[in-house]
Design an enzyme around this catalytic site. Structure first.
Site, PDB file in Angstrom:
ATOM      1  N   GLU A 113       0.822  -1.214   0.000  1.00 58.54           N
ATOM      2  CA  GLU A 113       0.000   0.000   0.000  1.00 58.54           C
ATOM      3  C   GLU A 113       0.854   1.261   0.000  1.00 58.54           C
ATOM      4  OE1 GLU A 113      -3.919  -1.914   2.248  1.00 58.54           O
ATOM      5  OE2 GLU A 113      -2.586  -0.569   3.357  1.00 58.54           O
TER       6      GLU A 113
ATOM      7  N   GLU B  54      -6.886  -7.542  -1.247  1.00 59.25           N
ATOM      8  CA  GLU B  54      -7.307  -7.453   0.152  1.00 59.25           C
ATOM      9  C   GLU B  54      -8.719  -6.874   0.230  1.00 59.25           C
ATOM     10  OE1 GLU B  54      -4.969  -5.333   3.000  1.00 59.25           O
ATOM     11  OE2 GLU B  54      -3.063  -6.013   2.161  1.00 59.25           O
TER      12      GLU B  54
END
Length: 673
Positions: free
Chosen positions: A153, A312
């Site tokens: 991320e 995710e």
């Protein structure tokens, strides 16, 4: 060309982040047994493991990871192997404290969380390259390896550092971008407030100043920070390509506009072999499934329309919002398959086994604290079986009806200080326009303003404050060749340097819209205006009005009150073979639906009134056939018309004429022919 699909994966991806280092090895065998029970096909491993892999400088412990990958391989579970460069070990920071990032006000962060990285720091870059090289050397040909997962991320939680290393790097970036300091002065308009520079060495990052700083400098620093992070990704990616050829390399994006605003995903989409995304519901009372669909459409668009992967999401509640409700029964499957409908090649979660310690111990997981005698576990097993039946859709592409223009650089510029009103929110406009298109059952592609738009009968511009001349010419040619364009207010105002386009507003949109704007007239908080249509019907609006002067455009709605009373509020302009609409105020969903209904007529898009509200109908098409996904987000059974017969994959039943979809359920029909 690098591979773009996870190696050795013969079905859709199903699994999640697996962090076995949090548990004794005696638990691993149980984990793998339960993964097989749940139908897990791939797990992400090693993302936060640097301190275990290199417990001291130059001292490595790969034994536990060797045993883990071998165990997963023996059980037929593929591995998305992470480079752990999002979390350097504490020994690294003790040796190189300057690698901790500094905020704009001069505060240096401390070790103890994640992502605390100055991406300009040479010692961090060297250490990241070293651990990535060690992993690639050791596991580049491991039989369990499906793909590489670089970092985690990017841009969350720290996207920019303001330290002296970054200052020096920023100067080098400016030199490469502009070549001369005079060009920087011109781009930033430094003649204003006496900010002129005579040497690159005089330039610092946009640190804390007594009042608003230079907006051109602030915008360029966002570009610099994004480019610096991307440079580090490319460094790791290239090491992996060299030492592990044929294995795709990715990093997990966060394209949802509410979750990461510091990354230019158009640029990043060109750097990864496979676009992957993390998505978490923002449960603030709004219709969360609409934001989910928007994020999925945006991710697919960043992938250029190609299949992508949801890497995710959550099985139930998260733990980082002010209030973290559980997902309702069936919502996990509905959320997962809605992503698949919009292009994902599977559904992965954070994480496999719920943590007992640490900051995310209350974040849901595939295997909850309560174990296998839980609702979540039973739904996970059921979802795994459903995912397995959808193998035929692999490689197909989602079909879109319309395009929405979006540009992260424009969003960055829009969000700088001292704009006409703080109540105008570019993301809110994008959300609202998208919601109306969603409710009209139109599947959306997002597009860069300079992209080829010829495939779309309708293009919508909800908020594009920053627009290049090339983008303006692109939209003009699109309309001239027969396209229908809808543009919202405060678009086309500044160029790529945040300098107002010369001449009247809206700059490069004047000709295509057939109008100019003399003046903005934002409304006070809570103030509203009415606009009146040709049939006398009224629409309500707020936040923003403008003094619009038609120069070829016809007035369709007129301001009924306020400073702009009697002036055009919504216009329509015929240009060449197409039509361009302009809305100069903020309409709510009802008003926008009326407007977009008129624009859809111009675009010859037939209304889809026979489809129920909050029931998604999305198509994926490819060599294996056409697949109709129907996702029922309501508490009532729904029926959806079918234009041909087919086989429903989740139940095996035949469907013809009308498809029955139970409340909260999903159906996927492989259409005949």
């Amino acid at each position: 060309m690098p591979e773009t699909t996870p190696g050795g994966l013969t079905r859709l991806a199903f699994g999640g982040d697996y962090n076995p280092e949090q548990w004794p090895e005696t638990v691993w065998q149980e984990d793998v047994r339960l993964m097989r029970e749940a139908g897990v096909s791939m797990v992400s491993v090693g993302i936060f493991s640097w301190a275990l892999l290199e417990p001291e400088p130059g001292v490595y412990d790969f034994g536990w990871l060797d045993r883990l990958l071998d165990l997963l391989h023996e059980n037929g579970i593929r591995v998305d192997l992470g480079t752990p460069t999002v979390v350097p070990p504490v020994w690294f920071y003790r040796a190189h404290p300057e690698a901790l990032p500094v905020t704009a006000d001069g505060t240096r962060y401390e070790f103890g969380s994640r992502g605390a990285i100055c991406h300009s720091n040479a010692d961090y870059r060297a250490a990241a390259a070293n651990i990535t090289t060690r992993l690639a050397d050791r596991y580049g040909n491991h039989p369990a390896l499906a793909m590489w997962h670089v970092h985690n991320e990017y841009g969350v939680p720290v996207s920019a550092c303001y330290c002296d290393s970054c200052a020096a790097h920023f100067r080098r970036w400016l030199g490469a971008t502009y070549e001369t300091v005079d060009a920087v002065n011109e781009a930033w308009g430094t003649a204003f407030w006496g900010q002129r520079y005579t040497d690159f060495e005089q330039i610092n990052p946009p640190r804390l100043t007594p009042t608003v700083g230079n907006p051109g400098q602030a915008l360029d620093y966002k570009r610099f920070a994004d480019a610096t992070i991307r440079e580090n990704f490319r460094m790791e990616r290239d090491i992996l390509h060299r030492l592990s050829p044929g294995v795709p390399v990715t990093t997990n994006f966060m394209t949802a506009l509410s979750q990461c605003d510091s990354i230019d995903y158009w640029a990043w989409g060109r750097e990864v072999d496979l676009v992957t995304n993390d998505h978490y519901l923002i449960t603030d009372g709004r219709r969360t499934h609409v934001n989910l669909a928007m994020a999925a459409d945006l991710t697919r668009s960043v992938a250029g329309g190609a299949p992508w992967l949801l890497l995710e999401h959550s099985t139930s509640g998260v733990n980082w919002q002010a209030r973290n409700p559980a997902k309702a029964p069936g919502q996990m499957a509905r959320n997962s398959l809605a992503h698949v409908a919009r292009g994902s090649e599977g559904a992965m979660f954070f994480q496999w086994r719920q943590s007992r310690r640490g900051a995310e111990k209350f974040h849901s997981a595939m295997l909850p604290h309560g174990g296998t005698d839980t609702r979540v576990w039973r739904e996970v097993v059921e979802l795994g079986a459903s995912i397995d039946t959808l193998g035929p859709i692999r490689g197909t592409r989602t079909q879109a009806d319309v395009a929405v223009l979006w540009d992260w650089h424009s969003w960055w510029a829009q969000n700088l200080d001292w704009r006409p009103t703080e109540d105008h929110d570019a993301r809110e406009r994008a959300d609202t326009f998208y919601e109306v298109l969603y409710d009209r059952h139109l599947t959306v592609d997002f597009a860069h303003p300079e992209a080829d738009l010829s495939a779309y009968p309708l293009v919508v511009v909800p908020a594009l404050y920053l627009m290049t001349e090339a983008a303006g010419l692109n939209l003009k040619e699109y309309v001239e060749h027969g396209g229908t364009l809808v543009v919202s207010y405060f678009s086309g105002i500044v160029d790529e340097h945040d300098a107002v386009h010369e001449g009247a507003y809206p700059g490069p949109l004047r000709e295509v819209l057939g109008l100019t704007v003399e003046e903005f007239s934002p409304l006070l908080k809570g103030e509203k205006v009415r606009i009146t249509g040709p049939d006398g019907a009224e629409l309500g609006a707020d936040v923003w009005t403008e003094f619009v002067v038609p120069r070829g455009a016809e007035t369709v709605w007129t301001y009924a009150d306020g400073l702009t009373a009697g002036r055009p509020a919504v216009t329509r302009h015929r240009l060449g073979k197409g039509t361009a609409w302009y809305v100069s105020t903020r309409l709510g969903t009802d008003g926008l639906d009326t407007l977009l209904g008129r624009a859809a007529e111009d675009a010859r898009i037939a209304p889809r009134a026979d489809l129920p509200h909050d029931v998604e109908v999305v198509r994926r098409t490819g060599e294996s056939g056409t697949f109709l996904f129907v996702v029922n987000h309501t508490a009532a059974d729904a029926k959806v018309p079918l234009d041909t017969s087919g086989t429903e994959l989740l139940t095996g039943e035949r469907a013809a004429g009308r498809l029955a979809v139970p409340a909260g359920a999903v159906r996927v029909v492989r259409l005949d022919g």
